[in-house]
Design a protein around this motif. Structure first.
Motif, PDB file in Angstrom:
ATOM      1  N   PRO A  70      10.539  15.004   3.762  1.00 34.43           N
ATOM      2  CA  PRO A  70      10.048  13.839   4.515  1.00 34.43           C
ATOM      3  C   PRO A  70       8.583  13.961   4.923  1.00 34.43           C
ATOM      4  N   ILE A  71       8.152  15.177   5.221  1.00 29.75           N
ATOM      5  CA  ILE A  71       6.745  15.381   5.585  1.00 29.75           C
ATOM      6  C   ILE A  71       5.846  15.090   4.390  1.00 29.75           C
ATOM      7  N   ILE A  72       6.262  15.554   3.219  1.00 30.75           N
ATOM      8  CA  ILE A  72       5.488  15.301   2.003  1.00 30.75           C
ATOM      9  C   ILE A  72       5.450  13.806   1.705  1.00 30.75           C
ATOM     10  N   LEU A  73       6.588  13.124   1.885  1.00 30.90           N
ATOM     11  CA  LEU A  73       6.627  11.683   1.638  1.00 30.90           C
ATOM     12  C   LEU A  73       5.735  10.929   2.616  1.00 30.90           C
ATOM     13  N   ILE A  74       5.731  11.320   3.865  1.00 25.66           N
ATOM     14  CA  ILE A  74       4.837  10.685   4.843  1.00 25.66           C
ATOM     15  C   ILE A  74       3.379  10.897   4.431  1.00 25.66           C
ATOM     16  N   PHE A  75       3.069  12.098   3.961  1.00 29.62           N
ATOM     17  CA  PHE A  75       1.713  12.382   3.485  1.00 29.62           C
ATOM     18  C   PHE A  75       1.349  11.474   2.312  1.00 29.62           C
ATOM     19  N   ILE A  76       2.279  11.273   1.380  1.00 32.78           N
ATOM     20  CA  ILE A  76       2.039  10.389   0.234  1.00 32.78           C
ATOM     21  C   ILE A  76       1.819   8.948   0.695  1.00 32.78           C
ATOM     22  N   VAL A  77       2.624   8.504   1.663  1.00 31.61           N
ATOM     23  CA  VAL A  77       2.475   7.140   2.187  1.00 31.61           C
ATOM     24  C   VAL A  77       1.111   6.974   2.858  1.00 31.61           C
ATOM     25  N   ILE A  78       0.689   7.974   3.605  1.00 38.19           N
ATOM     26  CA  ILE A  78      -0.633   7.921   4.254  1.00 38.19           C
ATOM     27  C   ILE A  78      -1.734   7.854   3.191  1.00 38.19           C
ATOM     28  N   LEU A  79      -1.593   8.632   2.118  1.00 40.21           N
ATOM     29  CA  LEU A  79      -2.586   8.574   1.032  1.00 40.21           C
ATOM     30  C   LEU A  79      -2.631   7.188   0.399  1.00 40.21           C
ATOM     31  N   LEU A  80      -1.465   6.577   0.199  1.00 36.81           N
ATOM     32  CA  LEU A  80      -1.430   5.221  -0.344  1.00 36.81           C
ATOM     33  C   LEU A  80      -2.108   4.222   0.597  1.00 36.81           C
ATOM     34  N   GLN A  81      -1.869   4.394   1.899  1.00 36.40           N
ATOM     35  CA  GLN A  81      -2.510   3.499   2.867  1.00 36.40           C
ATOM     36  C   GLN A  81      -4.022   3.675   2.840  1.00 36.40           C
ATOM     37  N   GLN A  82      -4.469   4.927   2.744  1.00 40.38           N
ATOM     38  CA  GLN A  82      -5.907   5.167   2.697  1.00 40.38           C
ATOM     39  C   GLN A  82      -6.510   4.600   1.419  1.00 40.38           C
ATOM     40  N   ALA A  83      -5.770   4.668   0.312  1.00 40.95           N
ATOM     41  CA  ALA A  83      -6.251   4.081  -0.937  1.00 40.95           C
ATOM     42  C   ALA A  83      -6.368   2.570  -0.800  1.00 40.95           C
ATOM     43  N   LEU A  84      -5.411   1.957  -0.106  1.00 37.91           N
ATOM     44  CA  LEU A  84      -5.493   0.514   0.134  1.00 37.91           C
ATOM     45  C   LEU A  84      -6.723   0.165   0.958  1.00 37.91           C
ATOM     46  N   ILE A  85      -6.953   0.937   2.006  1.00 34.19           N
ATOM     47  CA  ILE A  85      -8.114   0.689   2.859  1.00 34.19           C
ATOM     48  C   ILE A  85      -9.404   0.884   2.066  1.00 34.19           C
ATOM     49  N   GLY A  86      -9.446   1.953   1.252  1.00 29.69           N
ATOM     50  CA  GLY A  86     -10.623   2.203   0.417  1.00 29.69           C
ATOM     51  C   GLY A  86     -10.833   1.099  -0.592  1.00 29.69           C
ATOM     52  N   GLY A  87      -9.734   0.570  -1.147  1.00 22.38           N
ATOM     53  CA  GLY A  87      -9.844  -0.527  -2.100  1.00 22.38           C
ATOM     54  C   GLY A  87     -10.376  -1.785  -1.463  1.00 22.38           C
ATOM     55  N   VAL A  88      -9.944  -2.060  -0.247  1.00 19.64           N
ATOM     56  CA  VAL A  88     -10.435  -3.238   0.474  1.00 19.64           C
ATOM     57  C   VAL A  88     -11.908  -3.062   0.812  1.00 19.64           C
ATOM     58  N   ARG A  89     -12.282  -1.881   1.247  1.00 17.76           N
ATOM     59  CA  ARG A  89     -13.699  -1.639   1.552  1.00 17.76           C
ATOM     60  C   ARG A  89     -14.564  -1.777   0.298  1.00 17.76           C
ATOM     61  N   GLY A  90     -14.024  -1.285  -0.829  1.00 17.27           N
ATOM     62  CA  GLY A  90     -14.756  -1.421  -2.082  1.00 17.27           C
ATOM     63  C   GLY A  90     -14.932  -2.869  -2.490  1.00 17.27           C
ATOM     64  N   LEU A  91     -13.916  -3.678  -2.264  1.00 14.27           N
ATOM     65  CA  LEU A  91     -14.017  -5.109  -2.567  1.00 14.27           C
ATOM     66  C   LEU A  91     -15.026  -5.805  -1.670  1.00 14.27           C
ATOM     67  N   LEU A  92     -15.060  -5.386  -0.402  1.00 16.06           N
ATOM     68  CA  LEU A  92     -15.979  -6.018   0.544  1.00 16.06           C
ATOM     69  C   LEU A  92     -17.426  -5.623   0.248  1.00 16.06           C
ATOM     70  N   VAL A  93     -17.635  -4.390  -0.180  1.00 16.53           N
ATOM     71  CA  VAL A  93     -18.987  -3.927  -0.456  1.00 16.53           C
ATOM     72  C   VAL A  93     -19.455  -4.402  -1.819  1.00 16.53           C
TER      73      VAL A  93
END
Length: 95
Positions: A70-93
């Motif tokens: 479960p800890i590893i899965l939470i880490f993977i979910v956090i990475l996916l969320q950060q990728a989403l945030i990075g993707g949105v920032r990339g679109l905005l920039v």
């Protein structure tokens, strides 16, 4: 749309945490799975998490009674969320 996906991942993190806590409570006999409501909640949570946790457990070494999937899965979910945030920032920039 990305906001909704981010929030769904956030909710899934809480489901993973709920499964971990509930498994401890069941293991220490604090809650009883013979209760219909507890069993229904437990089965629902397992149905949401087991298909994702099972492949992670397959690749994990045996750590005795400790399950860190479960800890590893939470880490993977956090990475996916950060990728989403990075993707949105990339679109905005404009990248």
């Amino acid at each position: 749309m990305l906001w909704l996906l981010y929030q769904a991942l956030e909710l899934y993190k809480w489901v993973i945490i709920a499964v971990a806590i509930m498994s401890w409570l069941i293991a220490f006999d604090v809650i009883n799975t013979r209760n219909d409501i507890v069993r229904a909640i437990w089965n629902a949570l397992l149905n949401l998490t087991e298909p994702v946790l099972r492949p992670i457990r397959r690749f994990m070494p045996n750590l005795g009674g400790l399950d860190i999937s479960p800890i590893i899965l939470i880490f993977i979910v956090i990475l996916l969320q950060q990728a989403l945030i990075g993707g949105v920032r990339g679109l905005l920039v404009g990248f």
